[in-house]
Write a protein that holds these residues in place. Structure first.
Motif, mmCIF file in Angstrom:
data_model
loop_
_atom_site.group_PDB
_atom_site.id
_atom_site.type_symbol
_atom_site.label_atom_id
_atom_site.label_comp_id
_atom_site.label_asym_id
_atom_site.label_seq_id
_atom_site.Cartn_x
_atom_site.Cartn_y
_atom_site.Cartn_z
ATOM 1 N N LEU A 89 -72.462 30.902 -63.204
ATOM 2 C CA LEU A 89 -72.258 29.462 -62.660
ATOM 3 C C LEU A 89 -72.097 29.408 -61.158
ATOM 4 O O LEU A 89 -72.745 28.585 -60.572
ATOM 5 N N GLY A 90 -71.405 30.282 -60.577
ATOM 6 C CA GLY A 90 -71.140 30.628 -59.182
ATOM 7 C C GLY A 90 -72.252 30.878 -58.378
ATOM 8 O O GLY A 90 -72.648 30.359 -57.554
ATOM 9 N N PHE A 91 -73.197 31.699 -58.995
ATOM 10 C CA PHE A 91 -74.480 32.112 -58.357
ATOM 11 C C PHE A 91 -75.108 30.555 -58.297
ATOM 12 O O PHE A 91 -75.817 30.455 -56.909
ATOM 13 N N TYR A 92 -75.535 30.008 -59.298
ATOM 14 C CA TYR A 92 -76.387 28.787 -59.036
ATOM 15 C C TYR A 92 -75.794 27.737 -58.254
ATOM 16 O O TYR A 92 -76.583 27.067 -57.443
ATOM 17 N N CYS A 93 -74.733 27.416 -58.547
ATOM 18 C CA CYS A 93 -73.999 26.493 -57.652
ATOM 19 C C CYS A 93 -73.906 26.668 -56.149
ATOM 20 O O CYS A 93 -74.094 25.636 -55.334
ATOM 21 N N GLY A 94 -73.563 28.073 -55.820
ATOM 22 C CA GLY A 94 -73.709 28.370 -54.560
ATOM 23 C C GLY A 94 -75.149 28.558 -53.749
ATOM 24 O O GLY A 94 -75.326 28.031 -52.684
ATOM 25 N N LYS A 95 -76.268 28.864 -54.775
ATOM 26 C CA LYS A 95 -77.473 28.913 -54.141
ATOM 27 C C LYS A 95 -77.991 27.590 -53.929
ATOM 28 O O LYS A 95 -78.871 27.159 -53.051
ATOM 29 N N ASN A 96 -77.844 26.643 -54.643
ATOM 30 C CA ASN A 96 -78.271 25.188 -54.814
ATOM 31 C C ASN A 96 -77.075 24.120 -54.696
ATOM 32 O O ASN A 96 -77.129 23.083 -55.304
ATOM 33 N N TYR A 97 -76.293 24.390 -53.717
ATOM 34 C CA TYR A 97 -75.139 23.602 -53.513
ATOM 35 C C TYR A 97 -75.375 22.142 -53.288
ATOM 36 O O TYR A 97 -74.994 21.294 -53.791
ATOM 37 N N LYS A 98 -76.374 21.803 -52.389
ATOM 38 C CA LYS A 98 -76.648 20.247 -52.147
ATOM 39 C C LYS A 98 -77.024 19.921 -53.359
ATOM 40 O O LYS A 98 -77.000 18.677 -53.751
#
Length: 364
Positions: A201-210
């Motif tokens: 979850l952290g990976f995808y939220c950080g990678k695609n934060y906008k």
């Protein structure tokens, strides 16, 4: 590597840090004042304990969020060495400190044994550092593959692995063996499957934060409902003993922690001014995590009122951790003892301007 500060993460880190300190202050209060059974206040405190269990899982999320956001092309050169210096050395040092403080009738042999237990099986509050290092390795192995996948697939797989892993230990009894009993009660916390959903979850939220923030905005009407349903559901399941443990390693904590993360990130993104207090707690969060239990687990009854005891203990623990960290960090090698202090956005911007000025002066 151009790192960008996300104010919402400062909010999330500060809230998670305060939740951990509050949780252990309440645990102290319930242990001292309610050793056998609860009254009405005791039950309320127990519900509050459950509500604060999101702290440690949130730190796992934050670690990978920042990693994925700032290092999109993989680990920079010397990454592991740097992390060993700034996380590993304080971890080992505090493992020795906790061995000294919490070992009764300490001898050289007992100190050595407790220190080794703390270091290698995470038998003290900083066990999460061992988990984070596992995810650094996992990130290095998987980040290229994760970048090319539809996020739904890894998230579903990670959720299934995480939930099934926790469910096994939540709902089965250990074999009649001391080692197995330890694994069931504490040892299963360390392997990464118990936390892998927060990592993905952290990976995808950080990678695609906008894009993630846009998704939260589009689903804003459901965020508080998700939080409310997951919290009430967790309390009901706990009441019926499904499972009976009070721990952040319950299967239902996955839903609850996720709801808290979404709620904090959404609402903090709407706040134009972030108070200095939030930046301060975020800056000292690692040191607070390392140091606060030296107070919460050693101070006895402060007053005859459990609520007053908890409030005073919370404040003392927080002030102690910040003060000790500040003083020790004045020593050149202090950051290797109680953790390096993070930088607020203002300090980071000043550092960037200073570096740019140094580069420009060399080119003139």
């Amino acid at each position: 590597m151009n790192k960008t500060h996300v104010n919402e993460i400062h909010w999330l880190r500060a809230i998670a840090c305060l939740a951990v300190v509050s949780l252990h202050a309440i645990t102290s209060g319930t242990t001292i004042y309610y050793p056998e059974s609860f009254d009405k206040i005791g039950y309320i405190l127990h519900i509050m304990q459950m509500g604060l269990m999101f702290g440690t899982p949130t730190f796992i999320f934050i670690s990978e969020f920042l990693f994925a956001k700032n290092y999109k092309d993989g680990m920079p050169k010397g990454f592991f060495i740097k992390r060993l210096r700034y996380l590993g050395i304080p971890y080992v040092f505090m493992a020795m400190v906790y061995a000294i403080v919490f070992t009764e009738n300490i001898t050289w042999g007992s100190f050595t044994l407790e220190t080794l237990k703390n270091i290698f099986i995470g038998d003290f509050v900083a066990y999460f550092i061992l988990i984070i290092f596992q995810f650094y390795i996992l990130h290095h192995i998987l980040y290229k593959k994760l970048q090319n996948l539809n996020p739904k697939i890894p998230l579903i797989i990670a959720f299934l692995i995480n939930s099934l892993y926790l469910a096994f230990f939540n709902f089965t009894s250990p074999p009649n063996n001391e080692i197995m009993e330890y694994i069931w009660t504490t040892g299963h916390w360390l392997p990464f499957p118990g936390w892998v959903f927060y990592f993905i979850l952290g990976f995808y939220c950080g990678k695609n934060y906008k894009e993630f923030l846009l998704l939260l905005n589009n689903r804003k009407n459901y965020l508080f409902l998700f939080f409310l349903v997951s919290f009430i559901g967790m309390i009901i399941l706990k009441y019926f003993g499904l499972p009976s443990i009070t721990s952040s390693k319950r299967i239902d904590i996955i839903f609850y922690t996720t709801s808290v993360i979404f709620l904090v990130l959404y609402y903090s993104s709407k706040i134009k001014y972030t108070p200095k207090f939030i930046f301060k707690i975020s800056k000292y969060s690692f040191s607070i995590y390392l140091l606060h239990k030296l107070i919460t687990d050693t101070v006895g009854s402060i007053t005859n009122n459990v609520i007053t005891h908890i409030i005073i203990l919370f404040v003392i623990s927080l002030l102690f951790s910040i003060s000790v960290s500040f003083i020790i960090n004045l020593i050149p090698f202090g950051k290797y003892l109680v953790g390096n202090l993070g930088k607020t956005p203002i300090q980071a911007n000043q550092l960037v301007r200073k570096r740019k000025g140094a580069v420009n002066s060399r080119t003139l």
